[in-house]
Design a protein around this motif. Structure first.
Motif, PDB file in Angstrom:
ATOM      1  N   UNK A 170      50.885  87.175 -27.872  1.00  0.00           N
ATOM      2  CA  UNK A 170      51.103  88.094 -26.754  1.00  0.00           C
ATOM      3  C   UNK A 170      52.403  88.885 -26.902  1.00  0.00           C
ATOM      4  N   UNK A 171      53.289  88.490 -27.832  1.00  0.00           N
ATOM      5  CA  UNK A 171      54.506  89.268 -28.030  1.00  0.00           C
ATOM      6  C   UNK A 171      55.774  88.478 -28.233  1.00  0.00           C
ATOM      7  N   UNK A 172      55.743  87.168 -28.036  1.00  0.00           N
ATOM      8  CA  UNK A 172      56.933  86.359 -28.315  1.00  0.00           C
ATOM      9  C   UNK A 172      57.165  86.344 -29.824  1.00  0.00           C
ATOM     10  N   UNK A 173      58.415  86.184 -30.222  1.00  0.00           N
ATOM     11  CA  UNK A 173      58.709  86.175 -31.659  1.00  0.00           C
ATOM     12  C   UNK A 173      59.705  85.076 -32.047  1.00  0.00           C
ATOM     13  N   UNK A 174      59.973  84.171 -31.134  1.00  0.00           N
ATOM     14  CA  UNK A 174      60.882  83.055 -31.405  1.00  0.00           C
ATOM     15  C   UNK A 174      60.186  81.772 -30.969  1.00  0.00           C
TER      16      UNK A 174
ATOM     17  N   UNK B 299      59.243  70.450 -37.214  1.00  0.00           N
ATOM     18  CA  UNK B 299      59.333  71.677 -38.002  1.00  0.00           C
ATOM     19  C   UNK B 299      58.025  71.930 -38.758  1.00  0.00           C
ATOM     20  N   UNK B 300      57.511  70.901 -39.419  1.00  0.00           N
ATOM     21  CA  UNK B 300      56.269  71.050 -40.192  1.00  0.00           C
ATOM     22  C   UNK B 300      55.092  71.394 -39.277  1.00  0.00           C
ATOM     23  N   UNK B 301      55.037  70.773 -38.108  1.00  0.00           N
ATOM     24  CA  UNK B 301      53.974  71.042 -37.138  1.00  0.00           C
ATOM     25  C   UNK B 301      54.021  72.510 -36.707  1.00  0.00           C
ATOM     26  N   UNK B 302      55.209  73.000 -36.373  1.00  0.00           N
ATOM     27  CA  UNK B 302      55.326  74.393 -35.943  1.00  0.00           C
ATOM     28  C   UNK B 302      54.936  75.351 -37.062  1.00  0.00           C
ATOM     29  N   UNK B 303      55.373  75.056 -38.266  1.00  0.00           N
ATOM     30  CA  UNK B 303      55.008  75.909 -39.402  1.00  0.00           C
ATOM     31  C   UNK B 303      53.488  75.988 -39.560  1.00  0.00           C
ATOM     32  N   UNK B 304      52.805  74.841 -39.458  1.00  0.00           N
ATOM     33  CA  UNK B 304      51.350  74.841 -39.620  1.00  0.00           C
ATOM     34  C   UNK B 304      50.668  75.581 -38.474  1.00  0.00           C
ATOM     35  N   UNK B 305      51.187  75.462 -37.265  1.00  0.00           N
ATOM     36  CA  UNK B 305      50.598  76.140 -36.112  1.00  0.00           C
ATOM     37  C   UNK B 305      50.763  77.651 -36.208  1.00  0.00           C
TER      38      UNK B 305
ATOM     39  N   UNK C  25      47.748  83.064 -38.219  1.00  0.00           N
ATOM     40  CA  UNK C  25      47.880  84.217 -39.088  1.00  0.00           C
ATOM     41  C   UNK C  25      49.271  84.838 -39.112  1.00  0.00           C
ATOM     42  N   UNK C  26      50.251  84.122 -38.644  1.00  0.00           N
ATOM     43  CA  UNK C  26      51.628  84.635 -38.618  1.00  0.00           C
ATOM     44  C   UNK C  26      52.460  83.863 -39.624  1.00  0.00           C
ATOM     45  N   UNK C  27      53.627  84.405 -39.946  1.00  0.00           N
ATOM     46  CA  UNK C  27      54.543  83.733 -40.869  1.00  0.00           C
ATOM     47  C   UNK C  27      55.891  83.579 -40.196  1.00  0.00           C
ATOM     48  N   UNK C  28      56.635  82.578 -40.651  1.00  0.00           N
ATOM     49  CA  UNK C  28      57.972  82.335 -40.125  1.00  0.00           C
ATOM     50  C   UNK C  28      58.949  83.183 -40.947  1.00  0.00           C
ATOM     51  N   UNK C  29      59.796  83.926 -40.257  1.00  0.00           N
ATOM     52  CA  UNK C  29      60.771  84.784 -40.919  1.00  0.00           C
ATOM     53  C   UNK C  29      62.106  84.099 -41.098  1.00  0.00           C
TER      54      UNK C  29
END
Length: 180
Positions: free
Chosen positions: A130-134, A165-171, A176-180
């Motif tokens: 929806x637009x969050x990025x953090x 951390x690993x859970x958030x990365x997989x979610x 379809x997004x990547x962590x910057x």
């Protein structure tokens, strides 16, 4: 101001003007400034939320935490729980606020909060869409997490920081997004 005064004790520690002064002082000192809003508080109106969005824009806030208000039985506001929107309505209102803020402020950081995940198992992921990025992993050591229970059913209480951390990365990857 009116909503703030309804929700906070009337003392020197809870002064609306002092809170605004603190934000202005931080900004004047060169800090990136963050603030936030909970959606679905007792006595809160749509006009209050619109005013919050305009405040974020006019102040040029750098980061916002927005999420649904989740009542806790051991707080003074719990006595007003009969005035609350349903949890689904508070979650949906939170998603709308994230989307509106993203439209209004293209370069702001918006947090996908754990409160969103408490009300919807994919709440933080939906907030990103929806637009969050953090998104913030819970790095609090396990032995202290139960001391930081702002509301019941807070997610991730039993995960160690590396698992979090690993859970958030997989979610994030799953949507379809990547962590910057």
């Amino acid at each position: 101001r009116e909503l703030f005064e309804k929700l906070h004790p009337h003392n020197a520690l809870h002064c609306y003007d002092r809170r605004l002064e603190a934000l202005y002082s931080l900004k004047k000192s060169g800090y990136q400034v963050g603030t936030g809003v909970m959606m679905g508080l007792p006595f809160q109106t749509i006009e209050n939320l619109a005013d919050d969005l305009m405040f974020f824009k006019d102040f040029d806030i750098d980061m916002v935490g927005m999420g649904p208000y989740i009542e806790h039985e051991h707080t003074p506001l719990y006595k007003y729980s009969d005035l609350l929107l349903s949890r689904t309505e508070r979650f949906n209102l939170s998603m709308k606020m994230v989307a509106l803020l993203r439209i209004i402020m293209k370069d702001i950081n918006i947090a996908a909060t754990t409160a969103m995940q408490t009300l919807d198992p994919q709440g933080r992921e939906k907030a990103i869409l929806y637009g969050a990025n953090v998104i913030m992993p819970n790095l609090t050591p396990l032995k202290y997490r139960e001391d930081y229970m702002l509301y019941a059913d807070k997610p991730g209480i039993t995960e160690d920081p590396e698992d979090s951390r690993a859970y958030l990365e997989s979610r994030i990857k799953m949507i379809g997004e990547t962590i910057g």
